[in-house]
Scaffold this motif. Structure first.
Motif, PDB file in Angstrom:
ATOM      1  N   LYS A 131      24.589 -76.524 -88.400  1.00  0.00           N
ATOM      2  CA  LYS A 131      23.795 -77.169 -89.451  1.00  0.00           C
ATOM      3  C   LYS A 131      22.577 -77.834 -88.827  1.00  0.00           C
ATOM      4  O   LYS A 131      22.637 -78.348 -87.706  1.00  0.00           O
ATOM      5  CB  LYS A 131      24.622 -78.211 -90.203  1.00  0.00           C
ATOM      6  N   VAL A 132      21.501 -77.860 -89.580  1.00  0.00           N
ATOM      7  CA  VAL A 132      20.252 -78.452 -89.114  1.00  0.00           C
ATOM      8  C   VAL A 132      20.385 -79.974 -89.078  1.00  0.00           C
ATOM      9  O   VAL A 132      20.742 -80.596 -90.076  1.00  0.00           O
ATOM     10  CB  VAL A 132      19.082 -78.041 -90.041  1.00  0.00           C
ATOM     11  N   GLU A 133      20.119 -80.551 -87.915  1.00  0.00           N
ATOM     12  CA  GLU A 133      20.049 -82.012 -87.784  1.00  0.00           C
ATOM     13  C   GLU A 133      18.598 -82.470 -87.826  1.00  0.00           C
ATOM     14  O   GLU A 133      18.288 -83.501 -88.402  1.00  0.00           O
ATOM     15  CB  GLU A 133      20.680 -82.477 -86.469  1.00  0.00           C
ATOM     16  N   VAL A 134      17.717 -81.683 -87.182  1.00  0.00           N
ATOM     17  CA  VAL A 134      16.304 -82.008 -87.113  1.00  0.00           C
ATOM     18  C   VAL A 134      15.512 -80.723 -87.326  1.00  0.00           C
ATOM     19  O   VAL A 134      15.848 -79.690 -86.738  1.00  0.00           O
ATOM     20  CB  VAL A 134      15.922 -82.604 -85.733  1.00  0.00           C
ATOM     21  N   ALA A 135      14.474 -80.783 -88.142  1.00  0.00           N
ATOM     22  CA  ALA A 135      13.541 -79.669 -88.312  1.00  0.00           C
ATOM     23  C   ALA A 135      12.135 -80.247 -88.206  1.00  0.00           C
ATOM     24  O   ALA A 135      11.725 -81.044 -89.040  1.00  0.00           O
ATOM     25  CB  ALA A 135      13.739 -78.985 -89.664  1.00  0.00           C
ATOM     26  N   LYS A 136      11.442 -79.893 -87.138  1.00  0.00           N
ATOM     27  CA  LYS A 136      10.088 -80.404 -86.902  1.00  0.00           C
ATOM     28  C   LYS A 136       9.124 -79.223 -86.877  1.00  0.00           C
ATOM     29  O   LYS A 136       9.329 -78.275 -86.125  1.00  0.00           O
ATOM     30  CB  LYS A 136      10.016 -81.149 -85.568  1.00  0.00           C
ATOM     31  N   TYR A 137       8.082 -79.312 -87.689  1.00  0.00           N
ATOM     32  CA  TYR A 137       7.077 -78.257 -87.786  1.00  0.00           C
ATOM     33  C   TYR A 137       5.729 -78.758 -87.279  1.00  0.00           C
ATOM     34  O   TYR A 137       5.454 -79.956 -87.308  1.00  0.00           O
ATOM     35  CB  TYR A 137       6.936 -77.797 -89.238  1.00  0.00           C
ATOM     36  N   ASN A 138       4.903 -77.820 -86.819  1.00  0.00           N
ATOM     37  CA  ASN A 138       3.557 -78.139 -86.324  1.00  0.00           C
ATOM     38  C   ASN A 138       3.595 -79.170 -85.200  1.00  0.00           C
ATOM     39  O   ASN A 138       2.797 -80.109 -85.179  1.00  0.00           O
ATOM     40  CB  ASN A 138       2.658 -78.633 -87.476  1.00  0.00           C
ATOM     41  N   VAL A 139       4.529 -78.993 -84.278  1.00  0.00           N
ATOM     42  CA  VAL A 139       4.630 -79.926 -83.154  1.00  0.00           C
ATOM     43  C   VAL A 139       3.549 -79.599 -82.124  1.00  0.00           C
ATOM     44  O   VAL A 139       3.054 -78.479 -82.055  1.00  0.00           O
ATOM     45  CB  VAL A 139       6.033 -79.894 -82.502  1.00  0.00           C
ATOM     46  N   ARG A 140       3.197 -80.575 -81.340  1.00  0.00           N
ATOM     47  CA  ARG A 140       2.255 -80.373 -80.236  1.00  0.00           C
ATOM     48  C   ARG A 140       3.053 -80.006 -78.994  1.00  0.00           C
ATOM     49  O   ARG A 140       4.122 -80.569 -78.754  1.00  0.00           O
ATOM     50  CB  ARG A 140       1.460 -81.638 -79.976  1.00  0.00           C
ATOM     51  N   ALA A 141       2.511 -79.106 -78.196  1.00  0.00           N
ATOM     52  CA  ALA A 141       3.216 -78.665 -76.987  1.00  0.00           C
ATOM     53  C   ALA A 141       3.365 -79.818 -75.991  1.00  0.00           C
ATOM     54  O   ALA A 141       4.446 -80.075 -75.476  1.00  0.00           O
ATOM     55  CB  ALA A 141       2.478 -77.493 -76.340  1.00  0.00           C
ATOM     56  N   LYS A 142       2.278 -80.517 -75.746  1.00  0.00           N
ATOM     57  CA  LYS A 142       2.289 -81.591 -74.752  1.00  0.00           C
ATOM     58  C   LYS A 142       2.968 -82.827 -75.329  1.00  0.00           C
ATOM     59  O   LYS A 142       2.594 -83.314 -76.400  1.00  0.00           O
ATOM     60  CB  LYS A 142       0.863 -81.905 -74.326  1.00  0.00           C
ATOM     61  N   GLY A 143       3.965 -83.326 -74.625  1.00  0.00           N
ATOM     62  CA  GLY A 143       4.662 -84.532 -75.042  1.00  0.00           C
ATOM     63  C   GLY A 143       5.779 -84.312 -76.050  1.00  0.00           C
ATOM     64  O   GLY A 143       6.498 -85.240 -76.393  1.00  0.00           O
ATOM     65  N   HIS A 144       5.941 -83.073 -76.507  1.00  0.00           N
ATOM     66  CA  HIS A 144       6.951 -82.805 -77.531  1.00  0.00           C
ATOM     67  C   HIS A 144       8.367 -83.026 -77.018  1.00  0.00           C
ATOM     68  O   HIS A 144       9.204 -83.597 -77.723  1.00  0.00           O
ATOM     69  CB  HIS A 144       6.804 -81.379 -78.073  1.00  0.00           C
ATOM     70  N   VAL A 145       8.665 -82.590 -75.816  1.00  0.00           N
ATOM     71  CA  VAL A 145      10.023 -82.720 -75.282  1.00  0.00           C
ATOM     72  C   VAL A 145      10.408 -84.192 -75.168  1.00  0.00           C
ATOM     73  O   VAL A 145      11.507 -84.589 -75.565  1.00  0.00           O
ATOM     74  CB  VAL A 145      10.164 -81.972 -73.935  1.00  0.00           C
ATOM     75  N   ALA A 146       9.500 -85.021 -74.694  1.00  0.00           N
ATOM     76  CA  ALA A 146       9.775 -86.458 -74.582  1.00  0.00           C
ATOM     77  C   ALA A 146       9.982 -87.078 -75.961  1.00  0.00           C
ATOM     78  O   ALA A 146      10.899 -87.894 -76.155  1.00  0.00           O
ATOM     79  CB  ALA A 146       8.632 -87.161 -73.852  1.00  0.00           C
ATOM     80  N   SER A 147       9.173 -86.680 -76.925  1.00  0.00           N
ATOM     81  CA  SER A 147       9.304 -87.186 -78.292  1.00  0.00           C
ATOM     82  C   SER A 147      10.646 -86.778 -78.901  1.00  0.00           C
ATOM     83  O   SER A 147      11.331 -87.587 -79.538  1.00  0.00           O
ATOM     84  CB  SER A 147       8.136 -86.662 -79.133  1.00  0.00           C
ATOM     85  N   LEU A 148      11.030 -85.517 -78.695  1.00  0.00           N
ATOM     86  CA  LEU A 148      12.308 -85.025 -79.220  1.00  0.00           C
ATOM     87  C   LEU A 148      13.471 -85.765 -78.566  1.00  0.00           C
ATOM     88  O   LEU A 148      14.409 -86.192 -79.246  1.00  0.00           O
ATOM     89  CB  LEU A 148      12.425 -83.519 -78.985  1.00  0.00           C
ATOM     90  N   ALA A 149      13.405 -85.925 -77.252  1.00  0.00           N
ATOM     91  CA  ALA A 149      14.482 -86.633 -76.547  1.00  0.00           C
ATOM     92  C   ALA A 149      14.629 -88.056 -77.085  1.00  0.00           C
ATOM     93  O   ALA A 149      15.751 -88.513 -77.338  1.00  0.00           O
ATOM     94  CB  ALA A 149      14.186 -86.651 -75.041  1.00  0.00           C
TER      95      ALA A 149
END
Length: 156
Positions: A131-149
């Protein structure tokens, strides 16, 4: 264009992988999964994002998350990308864009002020039941992993 929402079951998929195998959502049942969608392997933004996931994959794994990258690139291009960037997680190819469309990650988007049709850089976090817990669209490549974490309560 339909978009996934938290609580929805993620649409099933079974796609070819960069290493010549296949991977399906059902193969990952019982695990939390980060599925990130990117437009094209070996482009600057996509390389930044892939290397960010590579460099932090062990931290995501410690918190029970598998990471999978999806693009419409052919398997051969993905294999080159994996080798060139020493990627440690599976990349799957959706050349027909069926999975990308089902996830709302392919369609109209803004590109330098113009409306175009293409891959929408997106990330989906799925729970152990798919099941979907998070769905993020139009994310930026830079800094996205840190934001998601940060959103998932993971310290990098």
């Amino acid at each position: 264009m339909p978009r996934l929402e938290p609580g929805q079951p993620a649409p099933a998929w079974n796609l070819p992988t960069a290493d010549g195998g296949r991977l399906s959502l059902s193969d990952l049942a019982g695990r939390k999964v980060v599925v990130y969608v990117y437009p094209a392997a070996m482009t600057p933004g996509c390389t930044t994002q892939a290397c960010d996931f590579r460099d932090n994959e062990a931290v995501f794994a410690q918190h029970g998350y598998a990471v999978v990258g999806v693009s419409p690139d052919p398997v051969e291009k993905l294999a080159t990308f994996v080798e060139k960037e020493s990627l440690t997680f599976p990349l799957v190819s959706d050349e027909g864009k069926e999975m990308l469309t089902a996830y709302g990650a392919y369609g109209e988007k803004q590109n330098y002020g113009r409306t175009v049709v293409g891959v929408i850089r997106s990330t989906f976090v799925l729970d152990e039941e798919g099941k979907v817990e998070v769905a993020k669209y139009n994310v930026r490549a830079k800094g996205h992993v840190a934001s998601l974490a940060k959103q998932l309560g993971i310290s990098l």
